[in-house]
Design a protein around this motif. Structure first.
Motif, PDB file in Angstrom:
ATOM      1  N   GLY A 131      33.892  42.385  57.476  1.00  0.00           N
ATOM      2  CA  GLY A 131      33.465  43.553  57.078  1.00  0.00           C
ATOM      3  C   GLY A 131      34.385  44.171  55.936  1.00  0.00           C
ATOM      4  O   GLY A 131      34.232  45.234  55.563  1.00  0.00           O
ATOM      5  N   GLY A 132      35.645  43.762  55.884  1.00  0.00           N
ATOM      6  CA  GLY A 132      36.595  44.045  54.836  1.00  0.00           C
ATOM      7  C   GLY A 132      36.588  43.216  53.827  1.00  0.00           C
ATOM      8  O   GLY A 132      36.304  42.014  53.884  1.00  0.00           O
ATOM      9  N   VAL A 133      37.445  43.524  52.816  1.00  0.00           N
ATOM     10  CA  VAL A 133      38.220  42.989  51.662  1.00  0.00           C
ATOM     11  C   VAL A 133      39.556  42.715  51.816  1.00  0.00           C
ATOM     12  O   VAL A 133      40.068  43.855  51.728  1.00  0.00           O
ATOM     13  CB  VAL A 133      37.443  43.703  50.285  1.00  0.00           C
ATOM     14  CG1 VAL A 133      37.768  42.883  49.059  1.00  0.00           C
ATOM     15  CG2 VAL A 133      35.859  43.775  50.447  1.00  0.00           C
ATOM     16  N   TYR A 134      39.794  41.630  51.613  1.00  0.00           N
ATOM     17  CA  TYR A 134      41.513  41.331  51.452  1.00  0.00           C
ATOM     18  C   TYR A 134      41.798  40.727  50.357  1.00  0.00           C
ATOM     19  O   TYR A 134      40.977  39.869  49.767  1.00  0.00           O
ATOM     20  CB  TYR A 134      41.867  40.402  52.771  1.00  0.00           C
ATOM     21  CG  TYR A 134      41.467  41.283  54.042  1.00  0.00           C
ATOM     22  CD1 TYR A 134      42.421  41.927  54.807  1.00  0.00           C
ATOM     23  CD2 TYR A 134      40.237  41.103  54.565  1.00  0.00           C
ATOM     24  CE1 TYR A 134      42.229  42.640  55.955  1.00  0.00           C
ATOM     25  CE2 TYR A 134      39.851  41.984  55.855  1.00  0.00           C
ATOM     26  CZ  TYR A 134      41.008  42.671  56.436  1.00  0.00           C
ATOM     27  OH  TYR A 134      41.026  43.259  57.672  1.00  0.00           O
ATOM     28  N   ILE A 135      42.992  40.931  49.827  1.00  0.00           N
ATOM     29  CA  ILE A 135      43.425  40.359  48.558  1.00  0.00           C
ATOM     30  C   ILE A 135      44.883  40.016  48.762  1.00  0.00           C
ATOM     31  O   ILE A 135      45.632  40.396  49.504  1.00  0.00           O
ATOM     32  CB  ILE A 135      43.410  41.386  47.344  1.00  0.00           C
ATOM     33  CG1 ILE A 135      44.401  42.589  47.656  1.00  0.00           C
ATOM     34  CG2 ILE A 135      42.222  42.298  46.935  1.00  0.00           C
ATOM     35  CD1 ILE A 135      44.867  43.448  46.580  1.00  0.00           C
ATOM     36  N   GLY A 136      45.088  38.600  48.020  1.00  0.00           N
ATOM     37  CA  GLY A 136      46.620  38.397  47.815  1.00  0.00           C
ATOM     38  C   GLY A 136      47.135  38.663  46.862  1.00  0.00           C
ATOM     39  O   GLY A 136      46.267  38.704  45.599  1.00  0.00           O
ATOM     40  N   THR A 137      48.254  38.889  46.566  1.00  0.00           N
ATOM     41  CA  THR A 137      49.159  39.294  45.171  1.00  0.00           C
ATOM     42  C   THR A 137      50.035  38.370  44.881  1.00  0.00           C
ATOM     43  O   THR A 137      50.507  37.428  45.587  1.00  0.00           O
ATOM     44  CB  THR A 137      49.815  40.723  45.547  1.00  0.00           C
ATOM     45  OG1 THR A 137      50.847  40.590  46.497  1.00  0.00           O
ATOM     46  CG2 THR A 137      48.858  41.694  46.107  1.00  0.00           C
ATOM     47  N   SER A 138      50.501  38.506  43.704  1.00  0.00           N
ATOM     48  CA  SER A 138      51.530  37.475  43.055  1.00  0.00           C
ATOM     49  C   SER A 138      53.027  37.411  43.983  1.00  0.00           C
ATOM     50  O   SER A 138      53.577  36.457  43.827  1.00  0.00           O
ATOM     51  CB  SER A 138      51.844  37.367  41.493  1.00  0.00           C
ATOM     52  OG  SER A 138      52.356  38.944  41.391  1.00  0.00           O
ATOM     53  N   ASP A 139      52.987  38.805  44.499  1.00  0.00           N
ATOM     54  CA  ASP A 139      54.484  38.538  45.016  1.00  0.00           C
ATOM     55  C   ASP A 139      54.371  38.297  46.645  1.00  0.00           C
ATOM     56  O   ASP A 139      55.136  38.694  47.605  1.00  0.00           O
ATOM     57  CB  ASP A 139      55.098  40.115  45.140  1.00  0.00           C
ATOM     58  CG  ASP A 139      54.064  41.388  45.350  1.00  0.00           C
ATOM     59  OD1 ASP A 139      53.245  40.671  46.051  1.00  0.00           O
ATOM     60  OD2 ASP A 139      54.556  42.450  45.321  1.00  0.00           O
ATOM     61  N   GLY A 140      53.232  37.652  47.163  1.00  0.00           N
ATOM     62  CA  GLY A 140      53.273  37.166  48.283  1.00  0.00           C
ATOM     63  C   GLY A 140      52.739  37.939  49.539  1.00  0.00           C
ATOM     64  O   GLY A 140      52.543  37.682  50.793  1.00  0.00           O
TER      65      GLY A 140
ATOM     66  N   VAL B 177      34.651  34.255  40.739  1.00  0.00           N
ATOM     67  CA  VAL B 177      33.451  35.133  40.780  1.00  0.00           C
ATOM     68  C   VAL B 177      33.006  34.882  42.361  1.00  0.00           C
ATOM     69  O   VAL B 177      32.873  34.065  42.904  1.00  0.00           O
ATOM     70  CB  VAL B 177      32.310  34.949  40.182  1.00  0.00           C
ATOM     71  CG1 VAL B 177      31.635  33.507  40.051  1.00  0.00           C
ATOM     72  CG2 VAL B 177      31.216  35.751  40.318  1.00  0.00           C
ATOM     73  N   ARG B 178      32.945  36.158  42.988  1.00  0.00           N
ATOM     74  CA  ARG B 178      32.524  36.196  44.380  1.00  0.00           C
ATOM     75  C   ARG B 178      31.985  37.399  44.839  1.00  0.00           C
ATOM     76  O   ARG B 178      31.909  38.426  44.283  1.00  0.00           O
ATOM     77  CB  ARG B 178      33.748  35.849  45.366  1.00  0.00           C
ATOM     78  CG  ARG B 178      33.733  35.656  46.688  1.00  0.00           C
ATOM     79  CD  ARG B 178      34.928  35.104  47.589  1.00  0.00           C
ATOM     80  NE  ARG B 178      35.242  33.748  46.725  1.00  0.00           N
ATOM     81  CZ  ARG B 178      36.485  33.393  47.166  1.00  0.00           C
ATOM     82  NH1 ARG B 178      37.485  33.960  47.577  1.00  0.00           N
ATOM     83  NH2 ARG B 178      36.605  32.196  46.509  1.00  0.00           N
ATOM     84  N   ARG B 179      30.775  37.302  45.636  1.00  0.00           N
ATOM     85  CA  ARG B 179      30.397  38.259  46.113  1.00  0.00           C
ATOM     86  C   ARG B 179      31.153  39.181  47.448  1.00  0.00           C
ATOM     87  O   ARG B 179      31.701  38.433  48.196  1.00  0.00           O
ATOM     88  CB  ARG B 179      28.906  38.171  46.702  1.00  0.00           C
ATOM     89  CG  ARG B 179      28.729  37.309  47.867  1.00  0.00           C
ATOM     90  CD  ARG B 179      27.456  36.483  47.958  1.00  0.00           C
ATOM     91  NE  ARG B 179      27.196  35.692  48.928  1.00  0.00           N
ATOM     92  CZ  ARG B 179      26.973  35.865  50.227  1.00  0.00           C
ATOM     93  NH1 ARG B 179      27.033  36.859  50.648  1.00  0.00           N
ATOM     94  NH2 ARG B 179      26.838  34.798  51.065  1.00  0.00           N
ATOM     95  N   LEU B 180      30.979  40.542  47.510  1.00  0.00           N
ATOM     96  CA  LEU B 180      31.836  41.138  48.634  1.00  0.00           C
ATOM     97  C   LEU B 180      30.858  41.854  49.271  1.00  0.00           C
ATOM     98  O   LEU B 180      30.454  43.118  49.133  1.00  0.00           O
ATOM     99  CB  LEU B 180      32.804  42.099  47.981  1.00  0.00           C
ATOM    100  CG  LEU B 180      33.933  41.233  47.086  1.00  0.00           C
ATOM    101  CD1 LEU B 180      35.031  42.209  46.535  1.00  0.00           C
ATOM    102  CD2 LEU B 180      34.693  40.123  48.321  1.00  0.00           C
ATOM    103  N   PRO B 181      30.007  41.563  50.182  1.00  0.00           N
ATOM    104  CA  PRO B 181      28.819  42.203  51.030  1.00  0.00           C
ATOM    105  C   PRO B 181      29.295  43.439  51.378  1.00  0.00           C
ATOM    106  O   PRO B 181      28.482  44.399  51.399  1.00  0.00           O
ATOM    107  CB  PRO B 181      28.413  40.927  52.052  1.00  0.00           C
ATOM    108  CG  PRO B 181      29.058  40.080  51.738  1.00  0.00           C
ATOM    109  CD  PRO B 181      30.121  40.195  50.811  1.00  0.00           C
TER     110      PRO B 181
END
Length: 267
Positions: free
Chosen positions: A189-198, A140-144
């Motif tokens: 100011g942006g949202v970044y995600i990491g995926t299972s395929d790197g 759980v995390r806030r994304l301002p």
């Protein structure tokens, strides 16, 4: 400052388990700003301390001990927002502000008795956590920059990825479907995600799966699919049946969207 020394929690956790998370929490309880140190065990014990030096009894005290139910694997089950500390457990998303005021943490399952953010979706959280809270991926995390609080769940087998998003501006929940995130955070100011395929993906464009080159949406990327179900209203007269004769959809989009709409009764 000073020499670091060991602090033993084992005998203080009534339900056992190792230390799963340590959190610093600043809150204004009405008599000025208070600093709390919160220790959470894997089994769900929560111990709240106040003070500055654990080696000195005069400047360190235990405020209270609580129970919130087992917490998920990993250490990303807690986040601070708006002067409150939210902890994710099998009970839902518990509010330490409420718990510290004497509200039973189990009451997060009752929307009528709790103002906890997850009160209205606790059945969904409990169902999703059943048998999976020992898997890594719960966080759980806030994304301002998005104005949301995001609860992510592990993707099991061939199931579609799913996350629950709480919108602060409307105090309502939505679902992210098909976003293959394993880890995520907010940066500049942006949202970044990491995926299972790197891969590392930025959530800042109008299409899905857009590569850095070429940047044109028309030749690079997939259309984003979304759905919305509006809230029910009795229009001030309860118990009277109605029939919809006209339906208009208003949308704001970078590109011309393809829309399908329908009216649902007694859903």
């Amino acid at each position: 400052a000073g020499e670091a020394s060991a602090f033993f929690f084992g005998s203080k956790f009534r339900y056992g388990g190792n230390v799963a998370g340590l959190f610093s929490w600043t809150v204004d309880g009405g008599a000025g700003v208070d600093e709390y140190f919160v220790a959470v065990s894997r089994a769900g014990d929560v111990i709240v301390y106040q003070g500055t030096d654990p080696d000195t009894a005069e400047s360190w005290s235990e405020v209270g001990t609580y129970y919130i139910g087992e917490v998920p694997a990993g250490g990303s089950f807690g986040t601070v927002h708006g002067g409150d500390l939210f902890l994710l457990s099998i009970y839902g998303l518990a509010s330490m502000g409420e718990i510290l005021q004497g509200v039973d943490s189990a009451n997060v399952i009752n929307a009528a008795e709790s103002t906890a953010p997850s009160a209205k979706i606790t059945p969904i959280l409990q169902s999703a956590m059943q048998g999976t809270y020992t898997e890594y991926g719960w966080s759980v995390r806030r994304l301002p920059s998005f104005g949301i609080l995001l609860v992510s769940a592990p993707t099991i087998g061939s199931n579609a990825p799913i996350q629950l998003a709480y919108n602060y501006s409307v105090s309502g929940w939505g679902i992210w479907r098909g976003v293959p995130l394993v880890g995520f955070d907010s940066w500049k100011g942006g949202v970044y995600i990491g995926t299972s395929d790197g891969r590392v993906c930025a959530m800042d464009v109008a299409v899905d799966n857009q590569l850095l080159d070429p940047p044109e949406n028309s030749v690079n990327g997939d259309d984003i699919r979304l759905s919305l179900m509006t809230a029910f209203t009795s229009l001030g007269i309860v118990g009277r049946f109605r029939k919809v004769s006209q339906l208009r959809v208003d949308a704001v989009s970078v590109q011309e969207p393809f829309l399908q709409s329908s009216v649902r009764y007694d859903y």
